[in-house]
Design a protein around this motif. Structure first.
Motif, PDB file in Angstrom:
ATOM      1  N   PRO A  65     -38.569-105.509 -73.721  1.00 13.77           N
ATOM      2  CA  PRO A  65     -38.282-105.102 -75.107  1.00 13.77           C
ATOM      3  C   PRO A  65     -36.929-105.635 -75.575  1.00 13.77           C
ATOM      4  N   GLU A  66     -36.744-105.666 -76.892  1.00 15.98           N
ATOM      5  CA  GLU A  66     -35.502-106.141 -77.484  1.00 15.98           C
ATOM      6  C   GLU A  66     -34.338-105.270 -77.002  1.00 15.98           C
ATOM      7  N   GLN A  67     -33.265-105.901 -76.562  1.00 22.44           N
ATOM      8  CA  GLN A  67     -32.107-105.193 -76.036  1.00 22.44           C
ATOM      9  C   GLN A  67     -31.187-104.752 -77.183  1.00 22.44           C
ATOM     10  N   SER A  68     -30.224-103.912 -76.861  1.00 28.16           N
ATOM     11  CA  SER A  68     -29.336-103.373 -77.894  1.00 28.16           C
ATOM     12  C   SER A  68     -28.433-104.440 -78.509  1.00 28.16           C
ATOM     13  N   ASP A  69     -28.158-105.536 -77.780  1.00 26.20           N
ATOM     14  CA  ASP A  69     -27.306-106.591 -78.317  1.00 26.20           C
ATOM     15  C   ASP A  69     -28.119-107.761 -78.879  1.00 26.20           C
ATOM     16  N   GLU A  70     -29.389-107.539 -79.186  1.00 24.61           N
ATOM     17  CA  GLU A  70     -30.257-108.571 -79.730  1.00 24.61           C
ATOM     18  C   GLU A  70     -30.836-108.135 -81.073  1.00 24.61           C
ATOM     19  N   PHE A  71     -31.343-109.114 -81.827  1.00 24.01           N
ATOM     20  CA  PHE A  71     -32.016-108.833 -83.088  1.00 24.01           C
ATOM     21  C   PHE A  71     -33.157-109.813 -83.259  1.00 24.01           C
ATOM     22  N   THR A  72     -34.112-109.481 -84.109  1.00 27.25           N
ATOM     23  CA  THR A  72     -35.219-110.375 -84.413  1.00 27.25           C
ATOM     24  C   THR A  72     -34.966-110.983 -85.783  1.00 27.25           C
ATOM     25  N   CYS A  73     -34.925-112.306 -85.843  1.00 20.65           N
ATOM     26  CA  CYS A  73     -34.691-113.004 -87.100  1.00 20.65           C
ATOM     27  C   CYS A  73     -35.874-112.754 -88.028  1.00 20.65           C
ATOM     28  N   SER A  74     -35.593-112.444 -89.272  1.00 21.87           N
ATOM     29  CA  SER A  74     -36.647-112.151 -90.235  1.00 21.87           C
ATOM     30  C   SER A  74     -37.299-113.405 -90.786  1.00 21.87           C
ATOM     31  N   SER A  75     -36.770-114.572 -90.455  1.00 20.38           N
ATOM     32  CA  SER A  75     -37.349-115.826 -90.926  1.00 20.38           C
ATOM     33  C   SER A  75     -38.198-116.489 -89.840  1.00 20.38           C
ATOM     34  N   CYS A  76     -37.632-116.707 -88.657  1.00 22.63           N
ATOM     35  CA  CYS A  76     -38.362-117.397 -87.581  1.00 22.63           C
ATOM     36  C   CYS A  76     -38.965-116.425 -86.569  1.00 22.63           C
ATOM     37  N   PHE A  77     -38.596-115.161 -86.645  1.00 27.85           N
ATOM     38  CA  PHE A  77     -39.116-114.090 -85.794  1.00 27.85           C
ATOM     39  C   PHE A  77     -38.801-114.283 -84.315  1.00 27.85           C
ATOM     40  N   LEU A  78     -37.727-115.011 -84.012  1.00 24.07           N
ATOM     41  CA  LEU A  78     -37.285-115.157 -82.634  1.00 24.07           C
ATOM     42  C   LEU A  78     -36.245-114.092 -82.331  1.00 24.07           C
TER      43      LEU A  78
END
Length: 100
Positions: A65-78
Motif C-alpha cells: 500500500p501507499e506509504q505515508s511519505d508517498e502520493f499518487t499523481c492525479s495526472s499519471c496515477f503513479l
C-alpha cells in the motif's frame, strides 16, 4: 590523445578503405563466437502466448500500500515520493514530470 587540427583530412573513400582493411585483418586473426547472456531464472514458463487461456493462473505479486511519505499523481496515477510534488490543487497532487 592530442588531435592535430592542421593535418590534412582524409576523404571518406580513404577512411572507409582503411577501416575495411582493418576489419578484414582483425576478422582473419581471431575466430569470433557468439556469447549469449542467459538468465538462469528465465524459462519457457515465463513466456505468455497471445490468446492463451490464463483463467486458471494465480496472481503471485505482493501489493504494497501507499506509504505515508508517498502520493499518487492525479495526472499519471503513479505513486511517487512526496519530494516530487510539483503542485497541489483542490486536494489533488501532481508530480514534477506531469507539470514539467
Amino acid at each position: 590523445m592530442a588531435t592535430d587540427y592542421d593535418a590534412p583530412r582524409k576523404t571518406d573513400d580513404e577512411a572507409s578503405a582503411e577501416s575495411l582493411e582493418a576489419l578484414q585483418a582483425s576478422r582473419s586473426g581471431s575466430a569470433q563466437t557468439a556469447v549469449i547472456d542467459v538468465d538462469e531464472t528465465d524459462t519457457a514458463e515465463g513466456i505468455d502466448l497471445p490468446g492463451a487461456d490464463l483463467s486458471g493462473e494465480e496472481l503471485t505479486v505482493i501489493v504494497v500500500p501507499e506509504q505515508s511519505d508517498e502520493f499518487t499523481c492525479s495526472s499519471c496515477f503513479l505513486v511517487r515520493h512526496r519530494s516530487q510534488v510539483a503542485r497541489e490543487k483542490n486536494g489533488l497532487k501532481y508530480c514534477i514530470e506531469c507539470e514539467g
